[in-house]
Design a protein around this motif. Structure first.
Motif, short mmCIF file in Angstrom:
data_model
loop_
_atom_site.label_atom_id
_atom_site.label_comp_id
_atom_site.label_asym_id
_atom_site.label_seq_id
_atom_site.Cartn_x
_atom_site.Cartn_y
_atom_site.Cartn_z
N UNK A 143 0.80 -1.22 0.00
CA UNK A 143 0.00 0.00 0.00
C UNK A 143 0.83 1.27 0.00
N UNK A 144 2.17 1.13 -0.06
CA UNK A 144 3.00 2.31 -0.29
C UNK A 144 3.10 2.64 -1.77
N UNK A 147 -1.11 3.79 -6.61
CA UNK A 147 -2.29 3.29 -7.32
C UNK A 147 -2.92 2.12 -6.57
N UNK A 148 -2.08 1.31 -5.89
CA UNK A 148 -2.60 0.18 -5.13
C UNK A 148 -3.41 0.66 -3.93
N UNK A 149 -2.88 1.67 -3.24
CA UNK A 149 -3.61 2.22 -2.10
C UNK A 149 -4.93 2.83 -2.54
N UNK A 150 -4.91 3.50 -3.69
CA UNK A 150 -6.15 4.11 -4.19
C UNK A 150 -7.18 3.05 -4.54
N UNK A 167 0.18 -3.14 6.88
CA UNK A 167 0.85 -4.40 7.17
C UNK A 167 0.01 -5.17 8.17
N UNK A 168 0.41 -6.43 8.41
CA UNK A 168 -0.17 -7.18 9.52
C UNK A 168 0.30 -6.57 10.83
N UNK A 240 1.75 -3.93 -12.83
CA UNK A 240 2.70 -4.49 -11.87
C UNK A 240 2.06 -4.49 -10.49
N UNK A 241 1.82 -5.69 -9.97
CA UNK A 241 1.28 -5.87 -8.62
C UNK A 241 2.44 -6.04 -7.65
#
Length: 253
Positions: A143-144, A147-150, A167-168, A240-241
């Motif tokens: 999530x840093x 685009x993934x966080x969004x 994170x966990x 890219x994941x």
């Protein structure tokens, strides 16, 4: 809201799950060997909540003697088609269908949080030999990456949930919540990524329980909106994941 529990929602999407979910990097299995102090080759391993066999296959490739434990009918059927030579027993971590002291290692890939730790921890200790280990891990979206966080925030809003934590929990919190406070616990995080076609990424997102329980029509609506957003972000059609694998290894006395 669907009447199907989230833990059982994967059975209707087993093929989608198997085809599109990410695997795990070799460095994760290296870390398991380092933290347990034992090679996977020749180890007697139970992979619990094995699903379609993503982690089971990697453990077997390392030379482990693996038995898979899976409660879901749809997931078990896909597992048997994918890994016909690997023993599979129906059951879950709350009541393991395995003999006392029969395993060197018990693994939970993406599945520990579906158990009742008041039952699953004693069961793991029963099945592990003295000095054996319990390895729990999760692929967490990094999530840093903006685009993934969004995307995570959009999905949380759509599903009426809170956005995911980055994170966990930290070690002490994880020990408390997992019921492992009487064991020696080590933690390792491994960052990795994969590049996949846009449609593979969307199918991966659509295989998560938060969308599956909403039903096909609602999940398709969310994925259609995501497709439009991501086509602008990734005009070449490749995504890219980025992931952070969070690993906890608890060793039995």
């Amino acid at each position: 809201m669907s009447a199907v529990p989230r833990s059982e929602s994967f059975n209707s999407a087993a093929a989608q799950y198997a085809a599109n979910r990410p695997s795990y990097p070799p460095a994760l299995l290296d870390a398991v060997e380092e933290l347990t102090g034992s090679p996977l080759a020749g180890s007697r391993v139970a992979d619990v909540g094995a699903g379609t066999g993503i982690a089971t296959a990697l453990l077997r490739e390392r030379g482990a003697d693996v038995v898979a434990v899976e409660p879901g009918g749809g997931m078990a059927a896909r597992f048997r088609r994918t890994l016909p030579g690997v023993p599979l027993v129906r059951g879950d971590g709350n009541a393991l269908p395995l003999a006392d002291g029969s395993r060197d290692l018990i693994t939970y890939a993406q599945s520990w949080h579906w158990t009742d730790t008041e039952r699953s921890v004693p069961e793991a200790l029963r099945v592990l030999r003295p000095g054996g280990a319990l390895a729990l891990w999760w692929n967490i979206s990094a999530l840093d990456v903006p685009w993934t966080a969004a995307q995570d925030e959009r999905m949380a809003r759509f599903c009426g949930a809170e956005p995911s934590p980055a994170t966990r929990p930290d070690d002490s919190s994880a020990v408390r919540t997992s019921g492992l406070s009487g064991l020696r616990v080590a933690r390792r995080q491994v960052r990795w990524s994969r590049t996949v076609p846009l449609e593979t990424h969307l199918a991966n997102v659509g295989s998560h329980s938060a969308l599956l329980v909403l039903g096909r029509a609602r999940s398709r609506a969310f994925l259609a909106d995501e497709r439009a957003v991501l086509r602008e972000a990734f005009p070449d059609g490749s995504v890219e994941e980025a992931y952070l694998v969070d690993l906890l290894v608890a060793t039995r006395p």
